[in-house]
Design a protein around this motif. Structure first.
Motif, short mmCIF file in Angstrom:
data_model
loop_
_atom_site.label_atom_id
_atom_site.label_comp_id
_atom_site.label_asym_id
_atom_site.label_seq_id
_atom_site.Cartn_x
_atom_site.Cartn_y
_atom_site.Cartn_z
N LYS A 153 -20.82 21.89 85.86
CA LYS A 153 -22.19 22.12 86.34
C LYS A 153 -22.71 20.87 87.03
O LYS A 153 -22.75 19.79 86.44
CB LYS A 153 -23.10 22.51 85.18
N GLY B 58 -22.56 26.49 86.82
CA GLY B 58 -22.41 25.92 85.48
C GLY B 58 -23.26 26.63 84.44
O GLY B 58 -22.81 26.85 83.31
N SER C 226 -23.85 25.07 92.79
CA SER C 226 -23.00 24.41 91.80
C SER C 226 -23.69 24.36 90.44
O SER C 226 -23.04 24.54 89.40
CB SER C 226 -22.66 22.99 92.26
N HIS C 227 -24.99 24.11 90.45
CA HIS C 227 -25.73 24.08 89.19
C HIS C 227 -25.76 25.46 88.54
O HIS C 227 -25.52 25.60 87.33
CB HIS C 227 -27.16 23.58 89.43
#
Length: 262
Positions: free
Chosen positions: A108, A213, A209-210
């Motif tokens: 993440k 995660g 991307s965060h």
């Protein structure tokens, strides 16, 4: 030898979860979704036998036999045909899809300053619906009425899966504006990501991307130990997924002819 990729396996698992009718034959699978008749990839044929993928005319006639009321062609192939000319003559576009998988929890990225994240709730779903309708109409020039019917039924199915805890949908927000979102659906012990999207004005900040995660943590808590994501071969997002820990798996090919505007 017939084969089915992780991307196709999880596609079928999700379709089954949402109530599609799936019938398997020796060399192909027919998927029908009566409750969502405008869902092109919920009403399609999955070709299983790589030795038969050059027979475009056969598969087009097979599709038309199974779906006489549909004005599109949607075929999922195990690999790229060696003879693409016959498909091109039929006006069918061939697109390779990268299937990426990970046996470890995807990493993440940090949440950029100024943004918040949460599982979609209440009016968040309507914001997502309106964004998806606008995007499909703009990018593909589909008929707005059919697009809206498809998107609303699709999101109703997503919400049912979320209530049943078979899926979760997460969004990134700037204030109250939904600027990025994705879903993850539990297919046994495999988690399949869905519909990763970031508004153009908010890309390259690490939002996707965060969210990857966050969704990975949710699915890990649901006992998943494998993660799968599918993207177009030409999509730059593949680099984001590889940085999160995904590696190439067996790719597939979509053979698709969109309907003509009336």
């Amino acid at each position: 030898m017939n084969r089915i990729s992780l991307g196709q396996q999880t596609d079928l698992a999700i379709l089954e979860l949402t109530g599609s009718e799936i019938n398997t034959y020796e060399d192909h699978v027919v998927v029908k979704t009566p409750q969502n008749p405008n869902y092109h990839w919920g009403n399609f044929i999955l070709v299983l036998d790589p030795a038969k993928i050059n027979d475009c005319s056969y598969w087009v006639s097979r599709f038309e036999h199974e779906f006489p009321d549909k004005d599109w062609i949607a075929l999922d192939l195990p690999e790229m045909p060696s003879d693409t000319s016959s498909w091109e003559k039929q006006g069918i576009a061939l697109e390779k899809l990268d299937v990426l998988s990970s046996n470890s929890t995807p990493s993440k990225a940090p949440l950029p300053s100024g943004y918040t994240t949460r599982a979609l709730q209440g009016s968040d779903w309507e914001a997502l619906i309106l964004q998806e309708i606008a995007g499909l109409v703009s990018e593909y020039d589909y008929e707005p009425e059919k697009v809206e019917a498809f998107v609303r039924e699709t999101n109703a199915a997503r919400q049912r899966l979320c209530r049943e805890e078979n899926a979760a949908w997460f969004g990134a927000f700037l204030g109250e504006d939904l600027v990025a979102n994705l879903g993850v659906i539990k297919c046994g012990k495999t988690a399949r990501y869905q519909s990763v999207e970031t508004h153009p004005d908010h890309r390259r900040k690490g939002l996707a991307s965060h969210l990857l995660g966050i969704a990975a943590t949710w699915s890990e808590q649901k006992a998943c130990d494998k993660w799968v994501i599918v993207t177009e071969e030409t999509n730059d997002a593949g680099r984001v997924y590889r940085r999160a820990g995904f590696k190439p798996d067996v790719p597939t090919v979509n053979a698709y002819r969109k309907p003509k505007r009336s």
